[in-house]
Every structure is written in structure tokens, then in C-alpha cells.
Design a protein around this motif. Structure first.
Motif, short mmCIF file in Angstrom:
data_model
loop_
_atom_site.label_atom_id
_atom_site.label_comp_id
_atom_site.label_asym_id
_atom_site.label_seq_id
_atom_site.Cartn_x
_atom_site.Cartn_y
_atom_site.Cartn_z
N TYR A 1 6.41 -3.24 -4.71
CA TYR A 1 5.37 -2.01 -5.14
C TYR A 1 6.05 -1.14 -6.33
O TYR A 1 5.41 -0.98 -7.36
CB TYR A 1 5.39 -1.06 -3.69
CG TYR A 1 4.62 0.05 -4.09
CD1 TYR A 1 3.28 0.09 -4.09
CD2 TYR A 1 5.14 1.39 -4.41
CE1 TYR A 1 2.42 1.46 -4.38
CE2 TYR A 1 4.51 2.58 -4.61
CZ TYR A 1 2.98 2.45 -4.54
OH TYR A 1 2.35 3.43 -4.88
N TYR A 2 7.28 -1.27 -6.27
CA TYR A 2 8.10 -0.36 -7.44
C TYR A 2 8.20 -1.31 -8.78
O TYR A 2 8.43 -0.78 -9.60
CB TYR A 2 9.26 0.57 -6.71
CG TYR A 2 8.98 1.39 -5.89
CD1 TYR A 2 8.31 2.59 -6.27
CD2 TYR A 2 9.47 1.32 -4.69
CE1 TYR A 2 8.04 3.52 -5.28
CE2 TYR A 2 9.12 2.25 -3.62
CZ TYR A 2 8.34 3.31 -4.07
OH TYR A 2 8.40 4.24 -3.01
N LEU B 1 17.18 1.29 -0.33
CA LEU B 1 16.77 -0.19 -0.04
C LEU B 1 18.07 -0.88 0.26
O LEU B 1 18.02 -1.72 1.32
CB LEU B 1 16.36 -0.72 -1.54
CG LEU B 1 15.12 -0.17 -1.81
CD1 LEU B 1 14.52 -0.85 -3.26
CD2 LEU B 1 13.75 -0.41 -0.75
N LYS C 1 0.96 2.47 2.34
CA LYS C 1 2.03 1.92 1.21
C LYS C 1 3.24 2.75 1.23
O LYS C 1 3.17 3.90 2.02
CB LYS C 1 1.37 2.10 -0.24
CG LYS C 1 0.89 3.72 -0.58
CD LYS C 1 0.37 3.72 -1.94
CE LYS C 1 0.02 5.11 -2.19
NZ LYS C 1 -0.68 5.18 -3.76
N VAL C 2 4.27 2.21 0.68
CA VAL C 2 5.51 3.07 0.60
C VAL C 2 5.11 4.25 -0.38
O VAL C 2 5.05 4.28 -1.44
CB VAL C 2 6.64 1.89 0.27
CG1 VAL C 2 8.01 2.72 0.19
CG2 VAL C 2 6.67 0.72 1.09
N SER D 1 8.10 -5.52 0.43
CA SER D 1 6.79 -4.89 -0.09
C SER D 1 7.16 -3.70 -0.87
O SER D 1 6.56 -3.38 -1.85
CB SER D 1 6.00 -4.52 1.24
OG SER D 1 5.55 -5.45 1.67
N ALA D 2 7.98 -2.92 -0.61
CA ALA D 2 8.53 -1.75 -1.27
C ALA D 2 9.18 -2.11 -2.57
O ALA D 2 8.77 -1.63 -3.70
CB ALA D 2 9.73 -1.03 -0.48
N GLU E 1 8.60 -5.36 5.01
CA GLU E 1 8.43 -3.98 4.46
C GLU E 1 9.37 -3.60 3.34
O GLU E 1 8.92 -2.84 2.33
CB GLU E 1 8.76 -2.81 5.75
CG GLU E 1 7.54 -3.15 6.73
CD GLU E 1 6.28 -2.82 6.32
OE1 GLU E 1 5.85 -2.46 5.21
OE2 GLU E 1 5.39 -2.80 7.09
N LYS E 2 10.62 -3.91 3.22
CA LYS E 2 11.49 -3.76 2.15
C LYS E 2 11.17 -4.59 1.01
O LYS E 2 11.17 -4.33 0.10
CB LYS E 2 13.02 -4.15 2.72
CG LYS E 2 13.93 -3.98 1.33
CD LYS E 2 15.13 -4.75 1.46
CE LYS E 2 15.62 -4.47 0.34
NZ LYS E 2 17.27 -5.39 0.11
N LEU F 1 6.82 1.20 8.64
CA LEU F 1 6.81 1.67 7.31
C LEU F 1 6.68 3.14 7.13
O LEU F 1 7.31 3.62 6.29
CB LEU F 1 5.14 1.30 6.74
CG LEU F 1 4.85 1.43 5.21
CD1 LEU F 1 5.91 1.24 4.23
CD2 LEU F 1 3.66 0.99 4.97
N SER G 1 9.70 5.08 5.23
CA SER G 1 9.16 5.75 3.96
C SER G 1 9.82 7.11 4.15
O SER G 1 10.42 7.73 2.99
CB SER G 1 7.54 6.05 4.11
OG SER G 1 6.70 4.82 3.92
N LEU H 1 13.42 6.79 3.05
CA LEU H 1 13.70 6.54 1.59
C LEU H 1 13.39 7.74 0.96
O LEU H 1 14.16 8.03 -0.09
CB LEU H 1 12.74 5.57 1.07
CG LEU H 1 13.14 4.14 1.35
CD1 LEU H 1 12.08 3.08 0.99
CD2 LEU H 1 14.50 3.51 0.78
#
Length: 409
Positions: A384-385, A293, A403-404, A380-381, A377-378, A268, A272, A275
Motif C-alpha cells: 500500500y505504501y 513494520l 485499508k491500512v 498489504s501494508a 496484512e503486513k 487490520l 493500524s 502503527l
């Protein structure tokens, strides 16, 4: 006191007792001018008037830059064919809108010069051809003629990569005499035409490269390195050789491991940072978070292919870095910063080789596990957004693990 209205170009001195003068637009003669042409100092009121006030002024800047770029280009057979195709397609597709430009085809003389292998400069084009070239350049029409690059790791041949026990490619390059007797169709069908070749010499055991045990964080660092590699290749449409120095600088700017010497401790944390770089002002025009992504998917694809594909990708990245270092050295830099960049590239090359040797010794199931972690993790990202590109940026390492954190500025 009423304002003074001037129609001449003579400047006026304004003060509290002498109100500013207003100059009528030299083009339409209807509105007050608000701008001044930086080349001829003509006053105009709008973009429309600027475009129509002088063709010489509006096109001179673009012409100067295009001419300089063409002079620096090194021609070869492939670029000549591409340029010929661009010129033909351009003149066959574009409609001439205003002026009497009936003759919109490439002249026979230019075509023959290209076919014969002669270099064609911008000055060799006719006035009509130059104008059409400028128009295509400004409208982005030329970029549409560039075929999109298909990443090699998405091609079927990438699933059948095989290396020797020492990590070298099974098919070695032939010398000129041997290559001359091999049928052309065999060369075209060779795996190396699509997949970057692996190492030419056996990879050293990790025990000979370091007296200590490898860091357990190398898998995390591999994600960081592969991400920067995928981005560099997509940014240069698969042709990093066209600008090895620029490609190498992109890798250093995106990879915290190679460019800044960092050691991210979680997937992560590594993701992060990558990104965050893609969403920075330097690269956000390329696609921002959406591209960032998509690059994660590229890394997942590479990991899913297994160790041989990872070795080939790292070997290709090592060639990219080494080529950039050589080209930077040949430029005879006078500034200390370039010497510092060369040292960074040399260190990055050594790190990539160490990573290549380490990858070669790892079991195949390790990569599917790492791909699964990266995929989670992707996801989750994305959750999250929620499809939004807005996020918060922080430099707190502990918060990064929770968190991302990405910011598009």
C-alpha cells in the motif's frame, strides 16, 4: 535616517521616530548581533561565535543535567563494570582535537575505586575527564558503546520452550541454599537466562475466570498486546526493569486494548492503531513506519513459536505492568492522575492474566494461522505504501477495515 550601530550592551528603545539600534557581535566584532546568550546576556551573531564566546556558558547546562542524573543513579556491580568499560574505551578511542589535553586516560585512583566497589560521582572526575565525558555525551559516542539487544524470541532457545500442563515453568526457582550448591555453568546454561520465566503457579481455567464464553476477538486483541510488549522491550533495549514505570506507560500508550479499553474487531484494525502510535510524534524518532513494520515481524516470530512462548511473553508483560504499578505506588503520588494510572495498570494486569490463561488453552495450530494472517496484512501494508511513509489518517472505524491507515506527523 541611518541606523545607529552600538558596541555596548546598553539596550535601545526603538519606535517609528527612533529606528532600532544595531549591536556589533561581542565575539567577532565584525557582524551585527542577532542573538543573546541566556546565561551571560552577551550578544553574538552566529552559532560559531556562541560556542567560542564562553566555555562556561556553553557547557554549564549539559553539566548540570549530567550531574543531576548521576546523583540519582543507583550503582551496582554491573553498572560499575559498564561505566569502567565506557571510560576506558572512550579514552582509548577519542582523539583530543584542540586544547593541550595530553593526559586523556582514566586516573588510576578512579579505576581502583570502581574495582573496589566504591561509588564514583561526576565530581570525582578530573577537569579533563569531565570535558571528555561531556563531549562523548553530546556527540552520541556513549550510545555507540551500548551493545544492541537481541530479542529473546529470535534466539534458538526460544524454539524449545516447554511448560507444564498447568502452564507453569518446568524448572522452578531454587531457594538460596539449593542454588548455592548448583554449579555456575548449569545456571548459565539454564533456559531462564535467555527466556523470561513462565508462571510460577498453575494457570486457572477460563471457565473459573468468566461465566461467559471468551470473546472470539481475543486473538485480535492478542496481536495488539504483543505488539506493545515488543515495542517496550526494544525501546528499553530489553531492560524494562531500568524504568518499569516508563515501560508500563509505553505499553498503555501503544496498546488500545490495555490503555484505552478498546476492542478491535480485525487484525487490520489492531495493526493500524499500533502503527499509528509508532508513527506519532511521541515515537517517530525511534524509526517511524520502518520500525512499526519490523515490530510486526516480532509479533509474527512470537506467534510462530507457539503457545509456551506466548505464555512466557505475557507473563513477562504482566511482571512489567505489576512492577510499574508498585513503583508508582511507592512514589506516594499527590495527583489524581497518578491514582488513575495505577488503576489502569491494575486493570491491564488482570487483562493480561486472562489472556495468558486463554492462550494456554488454545490448540497449537491456532498461532500459525494467526501469524499467517498478520503476515498477509503486513505485506498489504508494504504494498500500500510502496516504500513511502506518507498516508492518510481517519477515525472512521469502517474505513479502517478497508485499508491500512497510518500517519507520520
Amino acid at each position: 535616517m541611518a541606523e545607529m550601530i552600538l558596541t555596548s550592551e546598553k539596550p535601545s528603545n526603538s519606535s517609528s521616530l527612533n529606528p532600532p539600534s544595531r549591536i556589533i557581535c561581542h565575539v567577532c566584532q565584525k557582524q551585527f548581533s542577532q542573538y543573546t546568550c541566556p546565561r551571560c546576556n552577551s550578544r553574538y551573531c552566529s552559532l560559531h561565535c556562541y560556542k567560542s564566546h564562553s566555555l562556561r556558558c556553553t557547557e554549564s547546562f549539559m553539566r548540570e543535567n549530567v550531574v543531576e542524573e548521576l546523583r540519582q543513579m543507583q550503582s551496582n556491580d554491573e553498572t560499575k563494570r559498564k561505566m569502567l568499560d565506557i571510560l576506558k574505551r572512550f579514552h582509548s578511542d577519542e582523539e583530543i582535537e584542540s586544547m593541550d589535553e595530553d593526559d586523556s586516560t582514566v586516573s588510576e585512583e578512579i579505576i581502583q575505586r570502581i574495582l573496589s566497589g566504591d561509588q564514583v560521582n561526576f565530581d570525582d572526575l578530573s577537569a579533563v575527564e569531565k570535558k571528555q565525558f561531556h563531549r562523548a555525551l553530546a556527540s552520541g559516542e556513549l550510545s555507540k558503546m551500548i551493545e544492541p539487544w537481541d530479542p529473546w524470541w529470535l534466539k534458538p532457545s526460544a524454539r524449545t520452550i516447554s511448560l507444564s500442563q498447568e502452564g507453569t515453568q518446568l524448572i522452578q526457582a531454587l531457594d538460596k541454599q539449593e542454588a548455592s550448591v548448583v554449579p555456575q555453568e548449569d545456571l548459565e546454561g539454564n533456559q531462564s537466562s535467555e527466556i523470561p520465566p513462565g508462571p510460577e503457579s498453575p494457570l486457572l481455567p477460563i471457565s473459573k475466570l468468566s461465566s461467559t464464553e471468551p470473546s472470539p476477538l481475543l486473538a485480535v486483541h492478542l496481536v495488539d498486546i504483543l505488539y506493545s510488549y515488543c515495542f517496550a522491550l526494544r525501546l528499553y533495549n530489553g531492560e524494562w526493569q531500568s524504568d518499569a514505570i516508563g515501560s508500563a506507560m509505553v505499553v498503555l500508550s501503544v496498546s488500545s486494548v490495555l490503555g484505552q479499553g478498546r476492542q478491535p474487531e480485525t487484525v487490520l484494525e489492531a495493526l493500524s492503531h499500533c502503527l499509528e502510535q509508532i508513527c506519532s510524534p511521541a515515537y517517530r524518532h525511534m524509526g517511524g513506519l520502518q520500525l512499526g513494520l519490523a515490530l510486526v515481524e516480532d509479533v509474527i516470530s512470537l506467534l510462530s513459536l507457539g503457545g509456551p512462548a506466548l505464555v512466557c511473553s505475557l507473563c513477562d508483560l504482566q511482571r512489567l505492568i505489576q512492577t510499574g504499578e508498585k513503583e508508582l505506588k511507592s512514589e506516594k503520588p499527590k495527583k489524581y492522575t497518578r491514582v488513575e494510572i495505577r488503576s489502569k495498570l491494575k486493570l491491564a494486569g488482570r487483562k493480561i492474566y486472562f489472556m495468558m490463561c486463554w492462550v494456554h488453552e488454545q490448540p497449537g495450530e491456532a498461532w500459525s494461522s494467526l501469524a499467517a494472517i498478520l503476515g498477509a496484512e503486513k505485506s498489504s501494508a508494504v504494498d500500500y505504501y510502496g516504500g513511502s511513509k506518507q498516508a492518510v489518517k481517519t477515525n472512521n472505524k469502517e474505513e479502517t477495515r478497508g485499508k491500512v491507515l497510518v500517519e507520520e506527523t
